[in-house]
Design a protein around this motif. Structure first.
Motif, PDB file in Angstrom:
ATOM      1  N   GLU A  98     -13.454  -7.762  -2.903  1.00  0.00           N
ATOM      2  CA  GLU A  98     -14.281  -8.090  -1.733  1.00  0.00           C
ATOM      3  C   GLU A  98     -14.223  -7.005  -0.675  1.00  0.00           C
ATOM      4  O   GLU A  98     -14.544  -7.234   0.455  1.00  0.00           O
ATOM      5  N   ARG A  99     -13.822  -5.809  -1.063  1.00  0.00           N
ATOM      6  CA  ARG A  99     -13.883  -4.633  -0.191  1.00  0.00           C
ATOM      7  C   ARG A  99     -13.011  -4.743   1.050  1.00  0.00           C
ATOM      8  O   ARG A  99     -13.375  -4.261   2.113  1.00  0.00           O
ATOM      9  N   THR A 100     -11.870  -5.384   0.932  1.00  0.00           N
ATOM     10  CA  THR A 100     -10.953  -5.435   2.061  1.00  0.00           C
ATOM     11  C   THR A 100     -10.339  -4.050   2.230  1.00  0.00           C
ATOM     12  O   THR A 100      -9.950  -3.439   1.245  1.00  0.00           O
ATOM     13  N   PRO A 101     -10.305  -3.537   3.475  1.00  0.00           N
ATOM     14  CA  PRO A 101      -9.687  -2.223   3.709  1.00  0.00           C
ATOM     15  C   PRO A 101      -8.232  -2.210   3.254  1.00  0.00           C
ATOM     16  O   PRO A 101      -7.456  -3.042   3.691  1.00  0.00           O
ATOM     17  N   LEU A 102      -7.879  -1.288   2.380  1.00  0.00           N
ATOM     18  CA  LEU A 102      -6.509  -1.194   1.881  1.00  0.00           C
ATOM     19  C   LEU A 102      -5.878   0.132   2.282  1.00  0.00           C
ATOM     20  O   LEU A 102      -6.570   1.081   2.638  1.00  0.00           O
ATOM     21  N   SER A 103      -4.559   0.184   2.190  1.00  0.00           N
ATOM     22  CA  SER A 103      -3.847   1.425   2.476  1.00  0.00           C
ATOM     23  C   SER A 103      -4.156   2.426   1.369  1.00  0.00           C
ATOM     24  O   SER A 103      -4.686   2.060   0.329  1.00  0.00           O
ATOM     25  N   ALA A 104      -3.776   3.664   1.594  1.00  0.00           N
ATOM     26  CA  ALA A 104      -4.109   4.743   0.659  1.00  0.00           C
ATOM     27  C   ALA A 104      -3.652   4.443  -0.763  1.00  0.00           C
ATOM     28  O   ALA A 104      -4.390   4.663  -1.714  1.00  0.00           O
ATOM     29  N   ASP A 105      -2.461   3.902  -0.910  1.00  0.00           N
ATOM     30  CA  ASP A 105      -1.954   3.629  -2.254  1.00  0.00           C
ATOM     31  C   ASP A 105      -2.490   2.317  -2.837  1.00  0.00           C
ATOM     32  O   ASP A 105      -2.170   1.960  -3.965  1.00  0.00           O
ATOM     33  N   GLY A 106      -3.282   1.606  -2.061  1.00  0.00           N
ATOM     34  CA  GLY A 106      -3.910   0.395  -2.564  1.00  0.00           C
ATOM     35  C   GLY A 106      -2.971  -0.763  -2.796  1.00  0.00           C
ATOM     36  O   GLY A 106      -3.318  -1.732  -3.441  1.00  0.00           O
ATOM     37  N   THR A 107      -1.768  -0.712  -2.238  1.00  0.00           N
ATOM     38  CA  THR A 107      -0.805  -1.787  -2.480  1.00  0.00           C
ATOM     39  C   THR A 107      -0.690  -2.754  -1.304  1.00  0.00           C
ATOM     40  O   THR A 107       0.010  -3.739  -1.390  1.00  0.00           O
ATOM     41  N   ARG A 108      -1.369  -2.443  -0.221  1.00  0.00           N
ATOM     42  CA  ARG A 108      -1.287  -3.353   0.918  1.00  0.00           C
ATOM     43  C   ARG A 108      -2.557  -3.290   1.754  1.00  0.00           C
ATOM     44  O   ARG A 108      -3.295  -2.313   1.686  1.00  0.00           O
ATOM     45  N   VAL A 109      -2.786  -4.336   2.534  1.00  0.00           N
ATOM     46  CA  VAL A 109      -3.970  -4.387   3.386  1.00  0.00           C
ATOM     47  C   VAL A 109      -3.773  -3.482   4.590  1.00  0.00           C
ATOM     48  O   VAL A 109      -2.680  -3.429   5.155  1.00  0.00           O
ATOM     49  N   ALA A 110      -4.826  -2.763   4.966  1.00  0.00           N
ATOM     50  CA  ALA A 110      -4.787  -1.935   6.171  1.00  0.00           C
ATOM     51  C   ALA A 110      -5.028  -2.853   7.360  1.00  0.00           C
ATOM     52  O   ALA A 110      -6.161  -3.107   7.753  1.00  0.00           O
ATOM     53  N   LEU A 111      -3.961  -3.380   7.919  1.00  0.00           N
ATOM     54  CA  LEU A 111      -4.072  -4.396   8.962  1.00  0.00           C
ATOM     55  C   LEU A 111      -4.938  -3.973  10.144  1.00  0.00           C
ATOM     56  O   LEU A 111      -5.737  -4.741  10.643  1.00  0.00           O
ATOM     57  N   ARG A 112      -4.747  -2.735  10.608  1.00  0.00           N
ATOM     58  CA  ARG A 112      -5.523  -2.260  11.758  1.00  0.00           C
ATOM     59  C   ARG A 112      -7.011  -2.532  11.583  1.00  0.00           C
ATOM     60  O   ARG A 112      -7.691  -2.921  12.513  1.00  0.00           O
ATOM     61  N   ALA A 113      -7.485  -2.324  10.361  1.00  0.00           N
ATOM     62  CA  ALA A 113      -8.917  -2.460  10.100  1.00  0.00           C
ATOM     63  C   ALA A 113      -9.312  -3.856   9.639  1.00  0.00           C
ATOM     64  O   ALA A 113     -10.409  -4.314   9.916  1.00  0.00           O
ATOM     65  N   ALA A 114      -8.427  -4.546   8.971  1.00  0.00           N
ATOM     66  CA  ALA A 114      -8.819  -5.793   8.309  1.00  0.00           C
ATOM     67  C   ALA A 114      -8.429  -7.068   9.050  1.00  0.00           C
ATOM     68  O   ALA A 114      -8.981  -8.132   8.789  1.00  0.00           O
ATOM     69  N   ILE A 115      -7.483  -6.962   9.981  1.00  0.00           N
ATOM     70  CA  ILE A 115      -7.003  -8.169  10.650  1.00  0.00           C
ATOM     71  C   ILE A 115      -8.144  -8.911  11.328  1.00  0.00           C
ATOM     72  O   ILE A 115      -9.016  -8.312  11.939  1.00  0.00           O
ATOM     73  N   TRP A 116      -8.109 -10.224  11.198  1.00  0.00           N
ATOM     74  CA  TRP A 116      -9.169 -11.057  11.775  1.00  0.00           C
ATOM     75  C   TRP A 116      -8.569 -12.100  12.687  1.00  0.00           C
ATOM     76  O   TRP A 116      -7.501 -12.636  12.412  1.00  0.00           O
TER      77      TRP A 116
END
Length: 108
Positions: A87-105
């Motif tokens: 669902e195209r959630t912004p992830l960190s570079a290594d793809g193992t965690r959500v990029a909170l700065r961008a994805a937090i709601w």
DNA sequence: ACATTGACTAATT
DNA sequence: TAATTAGCCAATG
């Protein structure tokens, strides 16, 4: 843990838009606010949210709830990441965690 | 009443 | 960045 609390948590998680995420701590805060607004006592914390999700989270988009570091629950890491990617959630570079700065709601 | 256990967090190293 | 530590809240035995 009564049903009011469980419902409040599930309702909130169900409102998280696709492609965004919330942390356990934030969910706990918002639910606390809702309880207070309803005239009930503030209760629960991140761990209680986790308890609810573990027991009753199967019917809601549980993969949109991550810990403070942006990692999905340890037991479902792979599955959660696949869904988040889908669902195209912004992830960190290594793809193992959500990029909170961008994805937090946070609810409006 | 006491100890243990979690889909946790924040500070420290 | 990642591992450790001490808090945390409620459920369960």
């Amino acid at each position: 843990m009564d049903d009011d609390y469980v419902e409040a948590v599930l309702d909130l998680v169900a409102r998280i838009p696709a492609g965004r995420a919330m942390t356990y701590g934030t969910v706990a805060e918002v639910v606390g606010d809702e309880l207070a607004a309803a005239g009930l006592a503030r209760r629960g914390g991140p761990r209680q949210v986790g308890q609810v999700m573990a027991r009753a989270g199967s019917g809601v988009p549980w993969w949109r709830v991550v810990n403070a570091a942006g990692s999905p629950p340890a037991r479902h890491t792979t599955r959660a990441l696949a869904l988040l990617r889908a669902e195209r959630t912004p992830l960190s570079a290594d793809g193992t965690r959500v990029a909170l700065r961008a994805a937090i709601w946070f609810p409006d």
